[in-house]
Design an enzyme around this catalytic site. Sequence first.
Site, PDB file in Angstrom:
ATOM      1  N   ASN A  76       0.834  -1.186   0.000  1.00  0.00           N
ATOM      2  CA  ASN A  76       0.000   0.000   0.000  1.00  0.00           C
ATOM      3  C   ASN A  76       0.878   1.249   0.000  1.00  0.00           C
ATOM      4  O   ASN A  76       1.733   1.408   0.874  1.00  0.00           O
ATOM      5  CB  ASN A  76      -0.909   0.041   1.231  1.00  0.00           C
ATOM      6  N   GLU A  77       0.624   2.120  -0.974  1.00  0.00           N
ATOM      7  CA  GLU A  77       1.227   3.450  -1.042  1.00  0.00           C
ATOM      8  C   GLU A  77       2.759   3.435  -0.868  1.00  0.00           C
ATOM      9  O   GLU A  77       3.307   3.931   0.139  1.00  0.00           O
ATOM     10  CB  GLU A  77       0.558   4.366  -0.014  1.00  0.00           C
ATOM     11  N   GLU A 137      -5.451   7.282  12.318  1.00  0.00           N
ATOM     12  CA  GLU A 137      -4.953   7.943  11.106  1.00  0.00           C
ATOM     13  C   GLU A 137      -3.495   8.327  11.287  1.00  0.00           C
ATOM     14  O   GLU A 137      -3.087   9.496  11.181  1.00  0.00           O
ATOM     15  CB  GLU A 137      -5.817   9.146  10.755  1.00  0.00           C
ATOM     16  N   TRP A 138      -2.661   7.338  11.585  1.00  0.00           N
ATOM     17  CA  TRP A 138      -1.207   7.450  11.617  1.00  0.00           C
ATOM     18  C   TRP A 138      -0.726   8.602  12.495  1.00  0.00           C
ATOM     19  O   TRP A 138      -1.163   8.676  13.665  1.00  0.00           O
ATOM     20  CB  TRP A 138      -0.675   7.494  10.190  1.00  0.00           C
ATOM     21  N   ASN A 187      -4.966   4.980  -4.947  1.00  0.00           N
ATOM     22  CA  ASN A 187      -5.494   5.712  -3.786  1.00  0.00           C
ATOM     23  C   ASN A 187      -5.459   7.202  -4.106  1.00  0.00           C
ATOM     24  O   ASN A 187      -4.377   7.749  -4.343  1.00  0.00           O
ATOM     25  CB  ASN A 187      -4.641   5.433  -2.541  1.00  0.00           C
TER      26      ASN A 187
HETATM   27  N1  LIG Z   1       3.957  15.010  -1.087  1.00  0.00           N
HETATM   28  N2  LIG Z   1       4.622  15.748  -0.317  1.00  0.00           N
HETATM   29  N3  LIG Z   1       4.180  16.175   0.898  1.00  0.00           N
HETATM   30  C1  LIG Z   1       4.907  17.193   1.588  1.00  0.00           C
HETATM   31  C2  LIG Z   1       4.547  17.229   3.056  1.00  0.00           C
HETATM   32  O1  LIG Z   1       3.546  16.298   3.309  1.00  0.00           O
HETATM   33  C3  LIG Z   1       3.187  16.229   4.658  1.00  0.00           C
HETATM   34  C4  LIG Z   1       2.157  15.145   4.921  1.00  0.00           C
HETATM   35  O2  LIG Z   1       2.191  14.203   3.850  1.00  0.00           O
HETATM   36  C5  LIG Z   1       1.239  13.222   3.799  1.00  0.00           C
HETATM   37  C6  LIG Z   1       0.942  12.733   2.547  1.00  0.00           C
HETATM   38  C7  LIG Z   1      -0.002  11.738   2.433  1.00  0.00           C
HETATM   39  C8  LIG Z   1      -0.658  11.270   3.565  1.00  0.00           C
HETATM   40  C9  LIG Z   1      -1.694  10.269   3.382  1.00  0.00           C
HETATM   41  C10 LIG Z   1      -2.554   9.778   4.340  1.00  0.00           C
HETATM   42  N4  LIG Z   1      -3.374   8.967   3.666  1.00  0.00           N
HETATM   43  C11 LIG Z   1      -4.531   8.238   4.196  1.00  0.00           C
HETATM   44  C12 LIG Z   1      -4.020   6.844   4.415  1.00  0.00           C
HETATM   45  N5  LIG Z   1      -3.762   6.161   3.138  1.00  0.00           N
HETATM   46  C13 LIG Z   1      -3.579   4.788   3.553  1.00  0.00           C
HETATM   47  C14 LIG Z   1      -4.530   4.588   4.696  1.00  0.00           C
HETATM   48  O3  LIG Z   1      -3.818   3.980   5.742  1.00  0.00           O
HETATM   49  C15 LIG Z   1      -5.007   5.982   5.097  1.00  0.00           C
HETATM   50  O4  LIG Z   1      -4.965   6.141   6.508  1.00  0.00           O
HETATM   51  N6  LIG Z   1      -3.035   8.909   2.397  1.00  0.00           N
HETATM   52  N7  LIG Z   1      -2.022   9.727   2.210  1.00  0.00           N
HETATM   53  C16 LIG Z   1      -0.343  11.754   4.825  1.00  0.00           C
HETATM   54  C17 LIG Z   1       0.598  12.758   4.947  1.00  0.00           C
END
Ligand SMILES: N=NNCCOCCOc1ccc(-c2cn(C[C@@H]3NC[C@@H](O)[C@H]3O)nn2)cc1
Length: 448
Positions: free
Chosen positions: A165-166, A405-406, A294
């Site tokens: 994932n991702e 949410e991480w 996603n």
């Molecule tokens: N690109 N550059 N960024 C520059 C700075 O970014 C700062 C923060 O960045 C990010 C980018 C993306 C995410 C994110 C979260 N989810 C949601 C989860 N998907 C899988 C599933 O578990 C969901 O909980 N998807 N994406 C979080 C933070």
Amino acid sequence: MTIFQFPQDFRWGTATASYQIEGAAQEGGRGVSIWDTFARTPGKVFNGDNGDVACDSYHRYEEDIELMKKLGINTYRFSIAWPRIIPDGDGEINREGLDFYHRFVDKLLEAGIEPFCTLYHWDLPQTLEDIGGWGNRRTVDAFVKYAEVIFKEFSGKINFWLTFNEPWCIAFLSNLLGIHAPGNKDLQTSINVAHGLLVAHGKAVQSFRRLGTTGQIGIAPNVCWAEPYSKSPEDQAACDRSIALNTDWFLDPIYKGAYPQFMVDWFAEAGATVPIQEGDMEIISQPIDLLGINYYTMGINRFNPEAGVLQSEEVDMGLTKTDIGWPVESRGLYEFMHYLQKYGNVDVYITENGACINDDLENGKINDDRRIAYYEQHLAQIHRIINDGINLKGYMAWSLMDNFEWAEGYRMRFGLVHVDYRSLVRTPKESFYWYQNVIKNNWVETRI
Ligand SMILES: N=NNCCOCCOc1ccc(-c2cn(C[C@@H]3NC[C@@H](O)[C@H]3O)nn2)cc1
């Protein structure tokens, strides 16, 4: 009002992930993951939240499946926690962990719901991170061993598989930006991680074929669609780099057997190189059957030499935002799906799409109209995409229920179902009933 009818065989689902919903972190023989460690590191996760209990789905999965039946989905994306299967990452198999997922998958199948399984959704066994994580080939080989255990156990029950994932989040959010576990902040480390997980992906696909495992297998990149703030070549190039790091950096090796050269050159300028060994690219480019995509949001980007390794910054254009601060712009999904056609008209499932809307209970209801509006706009784009002849075969809303949410902990809510984290009571939101109706009708009525 416009009504968009979906194909008869279109898959409707929801998605979750093991660390975000299961809880029972010290039960069932489960080992420690990098997210257990990261969440216990002061300052890494909002409020010091962790996945020890989460939604307690380890114990409440039958209740969750009743909610899925009520919702009417025919597909449910979940992930298996590697630390439940091989607790120290590369040693003994934990039968209790396998039995838990057999009970869960059997209940899904009994309910007429297709299991859509992600092998790795970020919960790496800590013991493997201790030896260098995905940058160490021993971790790659341990992943293949874990994947083969799962393929042998669940072949015939599970027919939709995702390796990772991702990958951008695994490599760059977690090892360059340091925002997710394990929290490294080093470009070479992040490139090593990206390459390691790609080799692990390719080897797992080889095992999948060799073992004759049932079904189809793929990977689920997250999308970073970006359009230039101005017509300047510098702004366009900044967008190209942002898009490429989430997509091309992973899909070019898989579909073309080589990294995007312009990005390899860009990183070389920053002193980082890809640790390719003999035969790696042939392994990585094993043919796959499907892609998970996603999508959450898109950006308007411009060149800024101070804006991180990509020198690409997002400009706030004043669009409506969700409660996590991401602009609501469904158009990016349509544009991205056409961008993706450069890899061929491959079978695609939207494996995550949803909105962080933190509405709470009011008189026993959650009137999350903003989430309904988000889904309405994005499903309208899905219909346009299908109408253009793109092989979009299904859609999984992120998420079935509010969950961990991480780095944001439990304050950010993506669920169609509200979770009271004290009582663990689940309450369907108004968006749940809206999505239930879409699935029942197999069409969406939109105001656009
Ligand atoms: N690109 N550059 N960024 C520059 C700075 O970014 C700062 C923060 O960045 C990010 C980018 C993306 C995410 C994110 C979260 N989810 C949601 C989860 N998907 C899988 C599933 O578990 C969901 O909980 N998807 N994406 C979080 C933070």
